[in-house]
Motif scaffolding. Structure first.
Motif, PDB file in Angstrom:
ATOM      1  N   PRO A  13       0.851   0.992  13.095  1.00 57.26           N
ATOM      2  CA  PRO A  13      -0.044  -0.164  13.312  1.00 57.26           C
ATOM      3  C   PRO A  13      -1.131  -0.261  12.241  1.00 57.26           C
ATOM      4  CG  PRO A  13       0.355   1.007  15.377  1.00 57.26           C
ATOM      5  CD  PRO A  13       0.945   1.857  14.284  1.00 57.26           C
ATOM      6  N   GLY A  14      -1.370  -1.477  11.807  1.00 57.57           N
ATOM      7  CA  GLY A  14      -2.471  -1.755  10.888  1.00 57.57           C
ATOM      8  C   GLY A  14      -2.093  -1.806   9.428  1.00 57.57           C
ATOM      9  N   VAL A  15      -0.979  -1.147   9.051  1.00 56.93           N
ATOM     10  CA  VAL A  15      -0.631  -1.095   7.625  1.00 56.93           C
ATOM     11  C   VAL A  15      -0.196  -2.463   7.120  1.00 56.93           C
ATOM     12  CG1 VAL A  15       0.862  -0.045   5.889  1.00 56.93           C
ATOM     13  CG2 VAL A  15      -0.034   1.343   7.762  1.00 56.93           C
ATOM     14  N   LEU A  16       0.586  -3.189   7.917  1.00 56.07           N
ATOM     15  CA  LEU A  16       1.019  -4.528   7.501  1.00 56.07           C
ATOM     16  C   LEU A  16      -0.184  -5.432   7.272  1.00 56.07           C
ATOM     17  CD1 LEU A  16       3.411  -6.390   6.930  1.00 56.07           C
ATOM     18  CD2 LEU A  16       3.454  -6.968   9.365  1.00 56.07           C
ATOM     19  N   GLY A  17      -1.185  -5.318   8.133  1.00 54.69           N
ATOM     20  CA  GLY A  17      -2.395  -6.115   7.955  1.00 54.69           C
ATOM     21  C   GLY A  17      -3.133  -5.756   6.684  1.00 54.69           C
ATOM     22  N   GLN A  18      -3.131  -4.462   6.318  1.00 52.38           N
ATOM     23  CA  GLN A  18      -3.777  -4.051   5.076  1.00 52.38           C
ATOM     24  C   GLN A  18      -3.067  -4.644   3.857  1.00 52.38           C
ATOM     25  OE1 GLN A  18      -3.672   0.316   6.229  1.00 52.38           O
ATOM     26  NE2 GLN A  18      -5.667   0.254   5.232  1.00 52.38           N
ATOM     27  N   VAL A  19      -1.744  -4.662   3.915  1.00 51.19           N
ATOM     28  CA  VAL A  19      -0.985  -5.251   2.808  1.00 51.19           C
ATOM     29  C   VAL A  19      -1.279  -6.750   2.711  1.00 51.19           C
ATOM     30  CG1 VAL A  19       1.335  -5.776   1.957  1.00 51.19           C
ATOM     31  CG2 VAL A  19       0.832  -3.508   2.889  1.00 51.19           C
ATOM     32  N   ALA A  20      -1.313  -7.422   3.865  1.00 46.92           N
ATOM     33  CA  ALA A  20      -1.613  -8.861   3.871  1.00 46.92           C
ATOM     34  C   ALA A  20      -2.990  -9.135   3.277  1.00 46.92           C
ATOM     35  CB  ALA A  20      -1.525  -9.404   5.293  1.00 46.92           C
ATOM     36  N   ARG A  21      -3.972  -8.298   3.616  1.00 47.65           N
ATOM     37  CA  ARG A  21      -5.314  -8.474   3.053  1.00 47.65           C
ATOM     38  C   ARG A  21      -5.314  -8.239   1.549  1.00 47.65           C
ATOM     39  NH1 ARG A  21      -6.782  -6.131   7.972  1.00 47.65           N
ATOM     40  NH2 ARG A  21      -6.843  -4.030   7.094  1.00 47.65           N
ATOM     41  N   ALA A  22      -4.515  -7.278   1.097  1.00 46.33           N
ATOM     42  CA  ALA A  22      -4.441  -6.994  -0.340  1.00 46.33           C
ATOM     43  C   ALA A  22      -3.929  -8.212  -1.104  1.00 46.33           C
ATOM     44  CB  ALA A  22      -3.537  -5.784  -0.584  1.00 46.33           C
ATOM     45  N   PHE A  23      -2.931  -8.886  -0.558  1.00 53.59           N
ATOM     46  CA  PHE A  23      -2.457 -10.121  -1.186  1.00 53.59           C
ATOM     47  C   PHE A  23      -3.550 -11.189  -1.159  1.00 53.59           C
ATOM     48  CE2 PHE A  23       2.027  -8.690  -0.226  1.00 53.59           C
ATOM     49  CZ  PHE A  23       2.471  -8.714  -1.543  1.00 53.59           C
ATOM     50  N   GLY A  24      -4.210 -11.320  -0.004  1.00 52.51           N
ATOM     51  CA  GLY A  24      -5.199 -12.377   0.156  1.00 52.51           C
ATOM     52  C   GLY A  24      -6.394 -12.241  -0.755  1.00 52.51           C
ATOM     53  N   VAL A  25      -6.794 -11.008  -1.057  1.00 53.65           N
ATOM     54  CA  VAL A  25      -7.955 -10.781  -1.921  1.00 53.65           C
ATOM     55  C   VAL A  25      -7.766 -11.449  -3.280  1.00 53.65           C
ATOM     56  CG1 VAL A  25      -9.142  -8.994  -3.260  1.00 53.65           C
ATOM     57  CG2 VAL A  25      -8.809  -8.686  -0.809  1.00 53.65           C
ATOM     58  N   ARG A  63      -2.816  -4.116  -6.675  1.00 54.55           N
ATOM     59  CA  ARG A  63      -3.655  -4.295  -5.488  1.00 54.55           C
ATOM     60  C   ARG A  63      -2.934  -3.822  -4.228  1.00 54.55           C
ATOM     61  NH1 ARG A  63      -9.058  -4.772  -4.455  1.00 54.55           N
ATOM     62  NH2 ARG A  63      -9.193  -5.194  -2.213  1.00 54.55           N
ATOM     63  N   VAL A  64      -1.652  -4.170  -4.102  1.00 51.96           N
ATOM     64  CA  VAL A  64      -0.885  -3.750  -2.929  1.00 51.96           C
ATOM     65  C   VAL A  64      -0.693  -2.242  -2.926  1.00 51.96           C
ATOM     66  CG1 VAL A  64       1.360  -3.929  -1.780  1.00 51.96           C
ATOM     67  CG2 VAL A  64       0.265  -5.984  -2.702  1.00 51.96           C
ATOM     68  N   SER A  65      -0.505  -1.658  -4.109  1.00 52.65           N
ATOM     69  CA  SER A  65      -0.273  -0.213  -4.203  1.00 52.65           C
ATOM     70  C   SER A  65      -1.493   0.601  -3.801  1.00 52.65           C
ATOM     71  CB  SER A  65       0.156   0.156  -5.632  1.00 52.65           C
ATOM     72  OG  SER A  65       1.372  -0.469  -5.965  1.00 52.65           O
ATOM     73  N   VAL A  66      -2.669  -0.045  -3.730  1.00 57.03           N
ATOM     74  CA  VAL A  66      -3.879   0.652  -3.301  1.00 57.03           C
ATOM     75  C   VAL A  66      -3.818   0.994  -1.802  1.00 57.03           C
ATOM     76  CG1 VAL A  66      -6.367   0.337  -2.927  1.00 57.03           C
ATOM     77  CG2 VAL A  66      -5.351  -0.284  -5.116  1.00 57.03           C
ATOM     78  N   VAL A  67      -3.057   0.222  -1.031  1.00 60.93           N
ATOM     79  CA  VAL A  67      -2.920   0.502   0.406  1.00 60.93           C
ATOM     80  C   VAL A  67      -2.279   1.878   0.579  1.00 60.93           C
ATOM     81  CG1 VAL A  67      -1.836  -0.221   2.567  1.00 60.93           C
ATOM     82  CG2 VAL A  67      -2.710  -1.940   0.955  1.00 60.93           C
ATOM     83  N   PRO A  68      -2.891   2.787   1.334  1.00 59.80           N
ATOM     84  CA  PRO A  68      -2.357   4.144   1.480  1.00 59.80           C
ATOM     85  C   PRO A  68      -0.917   4.151   1.968  1.00 59.80           C
ATOM     86  CG  PRO A  68      -4.572   4.029   2.384  1.00 59.80           C
ATOM     87  CD  PRO A  68      -4.173   2.621   2.061  1.00 59.80           C
ATOM     88  N   GLY A  69      -0.052   4.794   1.196  1.00 64.79           N
ATOM     89  CA  GLY A  69       1.345   4.933   1.569  1.00 64.79           C
ATOM     90  C   GLY A  69       2.225   3.776   1.168  1.00 64.79           C
ATOM     91  N   ALA A  70       1.653   2.666   0.670  1.00 65.41           N
ATOM     92  CA  ALA A  70       2.456   1.503   0.291  1.00 65.41           C
ATOM     93  C   ALA A  70       3.028   1.687  -1.113  1.00 65.41           C
ATOM     94  CB  ALA A  70       1.623   0.227   0.352  1.00 65.41           C
TER      95      ALA A  70
END
Length: 210
Positions: A13-25, A63-70
């Motif tokens: 939970p929460g990782v997909l939202g982090q990726v979505a925010r990374a795109f949105g930034v 930017r997406v790669s900054v998400v931990p584990g992505a």
């Protein structure tokens, strides 16, 4: 422009939202998310995003790669418009003119699976029967598999599917982006099966039946 991003990420939970925010930034608008697989605690998702192109694609990747584990497995342009249901358009055209079934299939497949070209050729002689725009003069890989397969060869990612009723071999290819996933292979195989059935319906038609 439309871009396809393939991202491997932790399935929690929460990782997909982090990726979505990374795109949105960076101003990328997510139009569609397709889950390709979920196993061993990870998921592989395809994101279709609308991107202004002000910054380079590498900026989005970083930017997406900054998400931990992505992990971004590929990023490439696509013409597959989310929600357009292009498979229905393809099958409708084939049903209306089954004698051109394989040519219609070859023309449509690149847009359906975010590829660059498609072709159908005689595996014995290499003679091309049908080809989409940008297909090379000799599209088939050396010794194409006798069963549907997805693999990479000579810097190309390919799907190959035999067309036994037409004595041809189909190949769909892209050089950009990620290798074809088994979900994409299954999609092509199912379309080939349906198109082949529709093409068979044209065999033996008399003018009165047409």
């Amino acid at each position: 422009m439309l871009l396809r991003f393939r991202v491997s990420l932790p399935d929690r939970p929460g990782v997909l939202g982090q990726v979505a925010r990374a795109f949105g930034v960076l101003g990328a608008d997510i139009l569609q998310v397709t889950v390709l697989e979920r196993e061993a605690g990870r998921a592989v998702d395809d994101f279709t995003v609308s991107w202004s192109g002000v910054l380079g694609v590498d900026e989005l990747r970083e930017r997406v790669s900054v998400v931990p584990g992505a992990r971004v497995e590929g990023a490439w342009p696509t013409r597959e418009v989310p929600g357009a249901n292009p498979e229905f358009d393809l099958l409708g055209h084939v049903a209306a003119d089954p004698e051109r079934a394989y040519q219609t299939l070859v023309d449509a497949l690149p847009d359906l699976v975010s590829a660059e070209w498609a072709a159908a050729a005689d595996p014995a002689t290499g003679r091309v029967a049908y080809a989409s725009w940008a297909a090379p003069a000799e599209p088939l890989p050396a010794d194409p598999p006798s069963r549907p397969a997805a693999f990479s060869e000579n810097a190309r990612h390919m799907i190959t599917v035999p067309l036994p009723e037409a004595a041809l071999h189909l190949v769909v290819a892209r050089a950009q982006g990620a290798a074809f996933h088994r979900v994409e292979l299954d999609r092509v195989v199912r379309l080939v099966e349906i198109v082949s059935l529709l093409a068979r319906s044209a065999v033996g038609r008399t003018p009165a039946q047409a």
